[in-house]
Design an enzyme around this catalytic site. Sequence first.
Site, PDB file in Angstrom:
ATOM      1  N   LEU A 175       0.856  -1.175   0.000  1.00  0.00           N
ATOM      2  CA  LEU A 175       0.000   0.000   0.000  1.00  0.00           C
ATOM      3  C   LEU A 175       0.893   1.227   0.000  1.00  0.00           C
ATOM      4  O   LEU A 175       2.015   1.190   0.532  1.00  0.00           O
ATOM      5  CB  LEU A 175      -0.903   0.033   1.242  1.00  0.00           C
ATOM      6  CG  LEU A 175      -1.993  -1.028   1.382  1.00  0.00           C
ATOM      7  CD1 LEU A 175      -2.690  -0.888   2.731  1.00  0.00           C
ATOM      8  CD2 LEU A 175      -3.006  -0.946   0.248  1.00  0.00           C
ATOM      9  N   ASP A 176       0.415   2.327  -0.572  1.00  0.00           N
ATOM     10  CA  ASP A 176       1.165   3.581  -0.541  1.00  0.00           C
ATOM     11  C   ASP A 176       1.402   4.021   0.905  1.00  0.00           C
ATOM     12  O   ASP A 176       0.634   3.677   1.814  1.00  0.00           O
ATOM     13  CB  ASP A 176       0.403   4.694  -1.255  1.00  0.00           C
ATOM     14  CG  ASP A 176       0.281   4.464  -2.745  1.00  0.00           C
ATOM     15  OD1 ASP A 176       1.019   3.615  -3.272  1.00  0.00           O
ATOM     16  OD2 ASP A 176      -0.559   5.140  -3.365  1.00  0.00           O
ATOM     17  N   ARG A 177       2.436   4.823   1.096  1.00  0.00           N
ATOM     18  CA  ARG A 177       2.741   5.376   2.406  1.00  0.00           C
ATOM     19  C   ARG A 177       1.509   6.008   3.067  1.00  0.00           C
ATOM     20  O   ARG A 177       1.233   5.807   4.250  1.00  0.00           O
ATOM     21  CB  ARG A 177       3.836   6.448   2.273  1.00  0.00           C
ATOM     22  CG  ARG A 177       4.062   7.278   3.524  1.00  0.00           C
ATOM     23  CD  ARG A 177       4.722   8.599   3.179  1.00  0.00           C
ATOM     24  NE  ARG A 177       6.074   8.410   2.694  1.00  0.00           N
ATOM     25  CZ  ARG A 177       7.161   8.395   3.488  1.00  0.00           C
ATOM     26  NH1 ARG A 177       7.038   8.573   4.773  1.00  0.00           N
ATOM     27  NH2 ARG A 177       8.355   8.233   2.969  1.00  0.00           N
ATOM     28  N   THR A 189      -1.728   5.626   2.330  1.00  0.00           N
ATOM     29  CA  THR A 189      -2.965   4.846   2.298  1.00  0.00           C
ATOM     30  C   THR A 189      -3.045   3.971   3.536  1.00  0.00           C
ATOM     31  O   THR A 189      -2.068   3.326   3.917  1.00  0.00           O
ATOM     32  CB  THR A 189      -3.025   3.969   1.035  1.00  0.00           C
ATOM     33  OG1 THR A 189      -2.927   4.799  -0.124  1.00  0.00           O
ATOM     34  CG2 THR A 189      -4.319   3.186   0.974  1.00  0.00           C
TER      35      THR A 189
END
Length: 224
Positions: free
Chosen positions: A48-50, A52
Amino acid sequence: MLVIDKPAGIPVHRGPRNSRDKSGAALEDYFDALRFGLPRQPVLAHRLDRDTSGCLVLGRHRKATASLGLLFKHNKISKSYWAVVEGGPEGDTGTIDIPLGRLNEERGWWQKPDPNGLPSTTNWQVLGRSADPDMKLTWLALEPVTGRTHQLRVHCAAMGWPITGDSIYGTAPREGGAMLHLHARQISVPLSKNKPPVTVVAPVPNHMRQRLKLCGWQDMSESA
């Protein structure tokens, strides 16, 4: 398999220190505490993105990680994200089909709509809308059919309704603005052919609650 509720603001992988994170720390740094008796710590089955939050799947051993990798590769795992976007679509459901490619070599992971890029598809559904005409927001459920980097963020921005708090593709400032309002709400993993998928739901993070309430979300059944 473990499914953890990843907090927003921390990367899953170790990376170089930058202005936003002086330590260079990552979620992986804490995986040793999740061994629960096994000789090795779990590893990421996806990312997951930082910024998110929400459901993040880990494999507890090599065989599990390999199996999960195949399930993700062949789109056997269903994922649903919640997002609060600025503005919003006119309809109630739809599909975004916009190929994506890398923005440039300098920006690494950053993406852009690119007719020559990789096929990228996202299904969306409106779950609620704000009633305040001065702050038009829409609460969306987003289901990525493909799994491109930053796909949901780029797709929403390309449609004219960027995700609230997106400082890369949206209108948020690089520093000091709202946190990204993108949450991996639910994931379903078919671990066994003879049993229903394992479905996990992550509670709404604190930073998204106010704007979700403006869009009609009620938190009576959510943990604080």
